[in-house]
Scaffold this motif. Structure first.
Motif, PDB file in Angstrom:
ATOM      1  N   LEU A  24       2.364 -14.734   5.351  1.00 15.18           N
ATOM      2  CA  LEU A  24       3.562 -14.179   6.216  1.00 15.18           C
ATOM      3  C   LEU A  24       4.823 -15.218   6.310  1.00 15.18           C
ATOM      4  CD1 LEU A  24       1.777 -12.608   9.148  1.00 15.18           C
ATOM      5  CD2 LEU A  24       3.296 -11.568   7.451  1.00 15.18           C
ATOM      6  N   LEU A  25       4.506 -16.459   5.572  1.00 15.01           N
ATOM      7  CA  LEU A  25       5.481 -17.522   5.598  1.00 15.01           C
ATOM      8  C   LEU A  25       6.013 -17.681   4.012  1.00 15.01           C
ATOM      9  CD1 LEU A  25       4.156 -20.180   8.077  1.00 15.01           C
ATOM     10  CD2 LEU A  25       5.936 -18.600   8.129  1.00 15.01           C
ATOM     11  N   GLY A  26       5.057 -17.179   3.256  1.00 19.12           N
ATOM     12  CA  GLY A  26       5.687 -17.302   1.892  1.00 19.12           C
ATOM     13  C   GLY A  26       5.455 -15.835   0.984  1.00 19.12           C
ATOM     14  N   GLY A  27       4.208 -15.294   0.834  1.00 24.41           N
ATOM     15  CA  GLY A  27       4.146 -14.059   0.362  1.00 24.41           C
ATOM     16  C   GLY A  27       3.561 -13.921  -0.879  1.00 24.41           C
ATOM     17  N   PHE A  28       3.170 -12.610  -1.312  1.00 21.36           N
ATOM     18  CA  PHE A  28       2.717 -12.422  -2.647  1.00 21.36           C
ATOM     19  C   PHE A  28       3.497 -11.676  -3.638  1.00 21.36           C
ATOM     20  CE2 PHE A  28      -0.435 -12.112   1.058  1.00 21.36           C
ATOM     21  CZ  PHE A  28      -1.264 -13.325   0.906  1.00 21.36           C
ATOM     22  N   SER A  29       2.986 -11.488  -4.816  1.00 17.10           N
ATOM     23  CA  SER A  29       4.195 -11.130  -5.652  1.00 17.10           C
ATOM     24  C   SER A  29       3.901  -9.738  -5.776  1.00 17.10           C
ATOM     25  CB  SER A  29       3.545 -11.495  -7.140  1.00 17.10           C
ATOM     26  OG  SER A  29       2.401 -11.352  -7.641  1.00 17.10           O
ATOM     27  N   PRO A  31       1.835  -5.493  -4.213  1.00 18.77           N
ATOM     28  CA  PRO A  31       0.898  -5.247  -3.083  1.00 18.77           C
ATOM     29  C   PRO A  31      -0.548  -5.453  -3.548  1.00 18.77           C
ATOM     30  CG  PRO A  31       2.686  -3.578  -3.608  1.00 18.77           C
ATOM     31  CD  PRO A  31       2.871  -4.738  -4.424  1.00 18.77           C
ATOM     32  N   GLU A  32      -0.878  -5.255  -4.726  1.00 18.45           N
ATOM     33  CA  GLU A  32      -2.257  -5.416  -4.972  1.00 18.45           C
ATOM     34  C   GLU A  32      -2.578  -6.638  -5.073  1.00 18.45           C
ATOM     35  OE1 GLU A  32       0.095  -4.450  -9.152  1.00 18.45           O
ATOM     36  OE2 GLU A  32       0.020  -4.058  -7.104  1.00 18.45           O
ATOM     37  N   GLU A  33      -1.757  -7.756  -5.317  1.00 18.01           N
ATOM     38  CA  GLU A  33      -2.143  -9.222  -4.964  1.00 18.01           C
ATOM     39  C   GLU A  33      -2.361  -9.519  -3.428  1.00 18.01           C
ATOM     40  OE1 GLU A  33      -0.772 -13.852  -5.732  1.00 18.01           O
ATOM     41  OE2 GLU A  33       0.836 -12.320  -5.827  1.00 18.01           O
ATOM     42  N   CYS A  34      -1.441  -8.967  -2.816  1.00 19.52           N
ATOM     43  CA  CYS A  34      -1.699  -9.013  -1.140  1.00 19.52           C
ATOM     44  C   CYS A  34      -2.955  -8.234  -0.887  1.00 19.52           C
ATOM     45  CB  CYS A  34      -0.636  -8.045  -0.750  1.00 19.52           C
ATOM     46  SG  CYS A  34      -0.522  -8.151   1.243  1.00 19.52           S
ATOM     47  N   VAL A  35      -3.510  -7.135  -1.056  1.00 19.32           N
ATOM     48  CA  VAL A  35      -4.522  -6.462  -0.575  1.00 19.32           C
ATOM     49  C   VAL A  35      -5.764  -7.435  -1.269  1.00 19.32           C
ATOM     50  CG1 VAL A  35      -5.809  -4.481  -0.509  1.00 19.32           C
ATOM     51  CG2 VAL A  35      -3.290  -4.620  -0.202  1.00 19.32           C
ATOM     52  N   THR A  36      -5.866  -7.664  -2.391  1.00 16.13           N
ATOM     53  CA  THR A  36      -6.935  -8.339  -3.202  1.00 16.13           C
ATOM     54  C   THR A  36      -6.882  -9.818  -2.119  1.00 16.13           C
ATOM     55  OG1 THR A  36      -6.585  -7.299  -5.205  1.00 16.13           O
ATOM     56  CG2 THR A  36      -7.826  -9.271  -5.026  1.00 16.13           C
ATOM     57  N   THR A  37      -6.006 -10.422  -1.942  1.00 13.49           N
ATOM     58  CA  THR A  37      -6.208 -11.680  -1.514  1.00 13.49           C
ATOM     59  C   THR A  37      -6.526 -11.502   0.109  1.00 13.49           C
ATOM     60  OG1 THR A  37      -4.290 -12.781  -2.682  1.00 13.49           O
ATOM     61  CG2 THR A  37      -4.787 -13.914  -0.602  1.00 13.49           C
ATOM     62  N   MET A  38      -6.153 -10.637   0.914  1.00 11.34           N
ATOM     63  CA  MET A  38      -6.393 -10.455   2.256  1.00 11.34           C
ATOM     64  C   MET A  38      -7.945  -9.697   2.309  1.00 11.34           C
ATOM     65  SD  MET A  38      -3.719 -11.341   4.225  1.00 11.34           S
ATOM     66  CE  MET A  38      -4.196 -10.401   5.650  1.00 11.34           C
ATOM     67  N   GLY A  39      -8.276  -9.219   1.478  1.00 18.75           N
ATOM     68  CA  GLY A  39      -9.743  -8.614   1.285  1.00 18.75           C
ATOM     69  C   GLY A  39      -9.906  -7.286   1.939  1.00 18.75           C
ATOM     70  N   ALA A  40      -9.069  -6.831   2.811  1.00 11.59           N
ATOM     71  CA  ALA A  40      -9.005  -5.643   3.482  1.00 11.59           C
ATOM     72  C   ALA A  40      -7.660  -5.821   4.430  1.00 11.59           C
ATOM     73  CB  ALA A  40     -10.251  -4.947   4.312  1.00 11.59           C
ATOM     74  N   MET A  41      -7.033  -4.511   4.727  1.00  9.85           N
ATOM     75  CA  MET A  41      -5.995  -4.545   5.714  1.00  9.85           C
ATOM     76  C   MET A  41      -5.997  -3.496   6.391  1.00  9.85           C
ATOM     77  SD  MET A  41      -2.872  -6.374   3.416  1.00  9.85           S
ATOM     78  CE  MET A  41      -1.554  -6.148   4.722  1.00  9.85           C
TER      79      MET A  41
END
Length: 372
Positions: A24-29, A31-41
């Protein structure tokens, strides 16, 4: 590690470290990178989940996240706590392999009340797979009609429990949005799991728990082992064993006599000053920034909890986060060009004039996202 002498660790600093971990201070490239990094949302409200991803993927719009769901790059299922989450498709099967047995035990009494037994599940599995295999999928209502025609009642939540069981066992999964009208409402088609997710990563239970814990700490830290055990409902003994195997890859931060764990990269921010002190965010309801932890007092003062979850009914309102702390809620009224976003700070001091201007930029960003 102890807090760096260069910065005094406070609840707000802990909150800003979590903002950094969560992208939330930088970000991901993507949606799939975001969800994969977070593990689950968290995703019981799909519109909120879309915006949660949007806040973490700079420059994205609603169509960007929808496309990831439509193409199966992100999936929505019940991986834990009986709650819908966005999950990386390649990881869903091994996650279910860890969590399903305990989830099923937790609702066994309810299933007996509903008259659901193994024979009912087998019948509904065969009926559902016959309908969705080699097809675009079927809506919940279509599957309910098929179940009803075979003598399987779907009223009183019996139908949704049957679908939940089929998804928990990896026979079905929620796939693409169900038509243009359903996209904003969260309606999705149910599809055959193996067709929608043809390739799944294979991890054993111990290896999977360790992977899940590592991903959680890297994306949610500073967090405690109890936070992760609550988040996943994995027994604490197994969590502790996984942690021992990972300990060298994590950093310990003592705060208030409690051990919090975070990644070395996020811990390094303590050396030079944690960013985000003036960051104002309009986060959705159910965002992982608050819901991703058993103990939420670090970022939400207990006296304001009822303002975010009125009556403790489990429905979380949209949140204003300033400098790592939840300082208010916000609401949207109207649609399209008439849409208006209104801040509702907890106190008159909750949003300074500068913070209010930052919130207005966030509100405009949200409206653009929903229309793009």
């Amino acid at each position: 590690m102890a807090g760096s002498p260069k910065i005094r660790v406070t609840p707000r600093v802990m909150g800003r470290l979590r903002l950094a971990s969560q992208g939330l201070l930088g970000g991901f490239s993507s949606p799939e990178e975001c969800v994969t990094t977070m593990g689950a949302m968290q995703a019981q409200d799909l519109g909120s989940a879309f915006w949660a991803v949007g806040q973490r993927v700079p420059g994205s719009g609603l169509s960007t996240v929808l496309e990831a769901l439509e193409n199966g790059k992100v999936v929505r299922s019940w991986p834990m706590r009986g709650t819908l989450h966005l999950v990386p498709p390649q990881d869903l099967r091994w996650i279910l392999g860890i969590t399903t047995e305990r989830s099923m035990r937790s609702v066994a009494a309810r299933h007996r009340e509903l008259g659901i037994d193994a024979a009912d599940v087998a019948m509904c599995r065969d009926l559902a797979l016959e309908r969705v295999t080699s097809s675009p999928g079927a809506t919940r209502e279509e599957l309910f009609k098929i179940f009803e025609s075979a003598g399987q009642a779907t009223a009183a939540q019996r139908g949704i429990h049957l679908l939940w069981i089929l998804c928990q066992n990896g026979w079905l999964v929620q796939g693409p949005p169900a038509g243009t009208a359903g996209k904003a409402l969260g309606q999705q088609l149910f599809v055959a799991f193996d067709e929608w997710i043809p390739e799944s990563k294979v991890l054993g239970r111990e290896e999977g728990i360790a992977e899940f814990l590592l991903r959680y700490i890297r994306s949610h830290g500073p967090a405690t082992l109890n936070d992760f055990a609550w988040w996943t409902q994995i027994p604490k003994a197994e969590v502790k064993a996984a942690h021992e195997a990972l300990r060298s890859q994590l950093v310990e931060l003592d705060f208030g006599g409690t051990s919090y764990w975070l990644s070395p990269e996020i811990a390094a921010l303590l050396d030079d000053g944690v960013p985000g002190s003036r960051t104002v965010l309009a986060l959705p309801g159910f965002d992982e920034f608050l819901l991703g932890y058993q103990d939420r007092n670090l970022v939400l003062p207990p006296e304001h909890f009822q303002k975010v979850v009125p009556g403790g009914n489990g429905v979380f309102k949209r949140m204003i986060v300033s400098g790592g702390e939840v300082v208010g809620t916000w609401s949207r009224s109207g649609t399209g060009r008439t849409a208006v976003v209104e801040p509702e700070p907890f106190s008159t001091e909750g949003l300074t004039p500068a913070a209010r201007r930052s919130f207005e930029l966030q509100a405009a960003k949200y409206l653009r996202f929903m229309e793009s």
